[in-house]
Design an enzyme around this catalytic site. Structure first.
Site, PDB file in Angstrom:
ATOM      1  N   LYS A  70     -12.827 -38.213  88.613  1.00  0.00           N
ATOM      2  CA  LYS A  70     -13.471 -37.165  87.818  1.00  0.00           C
ATOM      3  C   LYS A  70     -12.550 -35.956  87.667  1.00  0.00           C
ATOM      4  O   LYS A  70     -12.512 -35.314  86.636  1.00  0.00           O
ATOM      5  CB  LYS A  70     -14.794 -36.749  88.488  1.00  0.00           C
ATOM      6  CG  LYS A  70     -15.528 -35.633  87.755  1.00  0.00           C
ATOM      7  CD  LYS A  70     -15.899 -36.066  86.350  1.00  0.00           C
ATOM      8  CE  LYS A  70     -16.644 -34.957  85.621  1.00  0.00           C
ATOM      9  NZ  LYS A  70     -16.953 -35.328  84.229  1.00  0.00           N
ATOM     10  N   SER A  80       4.349 -33.114  66.654  1.00  0.00           N
ATOM     11  CA  SER A  80       3.306 -33.601  67.559  1.00  0.00           C
ATOM     12  C   SER A  80       2.024 -33.893  66.757  1.00  0.00           C
ATOM     13  O   SER A  80       2.030 -34.732  65.870  1.00  0.00           O
ATOM     14  CB  SER A  80       3.060 -32.589  68.676  1.00  0.00           C
ATOM     15  OG  SER A  80       2.308 -33.158  69.723  1.00  0.00           O
TER      16      SER A  80
END
Length: 340
Positions: free
Chosen positions: A221, A169
């Site tokens: 948000k 990763s």
């Protein structure tokens, strides 16, 4: 009165000069102290010299007869003289850095300091070997770590990456910056993907008649929450954000290793290095120790490591962490059967 006035003016000027000099000295002393402190925290290990001394000690220890031992001592003296001559010829340098990354990638601050110090020292044409070990973690942390490694290449330094255990990763994001990637045969490589998970306690809170209020400005948000009620729109937006990060990740891999077939390797899977080499994720099957041993004769190999000053609290926390890790490992091993 005129005398006292002139005398007072003289004293005032003198004090001003003295104060200015004192301040200048204090400033210079402070700068020197900070530089010395940074230098003291940068550990430098001459790996070439250490390997040479090790070889000489082993040769002397393995000598059977006294005559053989004397001959070896003469050979050691001759080797020391040759080493001095070789040092005068300025061999190319191979600088060794280490990065053992955690989930939050806080180690990037040390890497940044090491890279900065190295760029003040290294010359174009020198090589850097990063011994990398990381299973990945936060995107912004490993993105910064990869950018720090990019600084080395921008300054004309050859960058090699050695994976002895794992670079997955975000760890592989760092690795692909290197011009060549070395890996031990059973090292874990890949995991080019993005993952995120979080629990949601909304149902439990409802059972307890506990309300949660979340107020935001901006439609997205907050997409998913720990305590509020999540909806399909929020989940879709969250997945979209993950996909954007994955695309950027793949673009970064493509820019650094253009020969890779991303459809095959950017699936989130990981492989052993032997298979990863077939896929083009690594270039050579080799441990970092072997690489350094091979380079020790042709290069001056130097390890550079930033070691922050540890407080008592840091030492106690590290000891506690090591104790817990050992305990968990023993429990795990107790439940496993041996190979075979």
């Amino acid at each position: 009165m005129e005398f006292f006035y002139e005398y007072g003016l003289f004293v005032a000027k003198s004090l001003t000069w003295v104060l200015a000099i004192v301040l200048l000295v204090a400033l210079v002393t402070s700068v020197i102290a900070k530089q010395k402190q940074l230098a003291e925290r940068l550990e430098v290990d001459d790996i070439s010299a250490r390997l040479r001394r090790q070889k000489q000690r082993l040769q002397l220890a393995s000598a059977v007869t006294e005559a053989e031992r004397k001959a070896l001592k003469q050979e050691v003296k001759r080797a020391k003289k040759e080493a001095k001559k070789a040092a005068a010829t300025l061999k190319p340098k191979l600088y060794v850095l280490d990065f053992k990354g955690s989930m939050d990638a806080h180690e990037v601050s040390d890497l940044s300091l090491e890279v900065t110090a190295l760029l003040q020292l290294a010359q174009p044409g020198d090589e850097v070997l990063l011994r990398l070990e990381s299973g990945g973690g936060v995107v912004h942390g490993y993105g910064l770590a990869a950018a720090e490694l990019g600084r080395l290449k921008e300054h004309g330094l050859k960058l090699s990456i050695a994976i002895d255990k794992v670079a997955a990763s975000g760890g592989y994001m760092m690795a692909c910056v290197g011009e060549q990637i070395l890996a031990a045969p059973f090292a874990i490589v890949g995991s080019i993907g993005v993952v995120a998970q979080l629990p949601n306690f909304n149902k439990l809170l409802k059972k307890k008649d506990i309300d949660i209020e979340l107020h935001t400005a901006g439609q997205y948000k907050r997409t998913l929450t720990l305590f509020g009620e999540n909806d399909d729109e929020g989940r879709a937006k969250f997945r979209e954000e993950l996909e954007v990060i994955h695309q950027r990740f793949k673009e970064f891999i493509r820019a650094n290793r253009p020969a890779l077939v991303l459809d095959k390797v950017a699936t989130g899977e990981h492989w052993l290095a032997t298979d990863a080499k077939e896929l083009g994720l690594v270039d050579r099957l080799m441990t970092s120790s072997q690489y350094l041993l091979d380079k020790a004769d042709s290069h001056h190999v130097i390890s550079l490591r930033h070691k922050p000053k540890q407080t008592l609290k840091d030492k106690l926390a590290k000891a506690a962490e090591a104790g817990v890790s050992r305990g968990l490992l023993k429990l795990y091993e107790a439940g496993q059967r041996p190979f075979g």
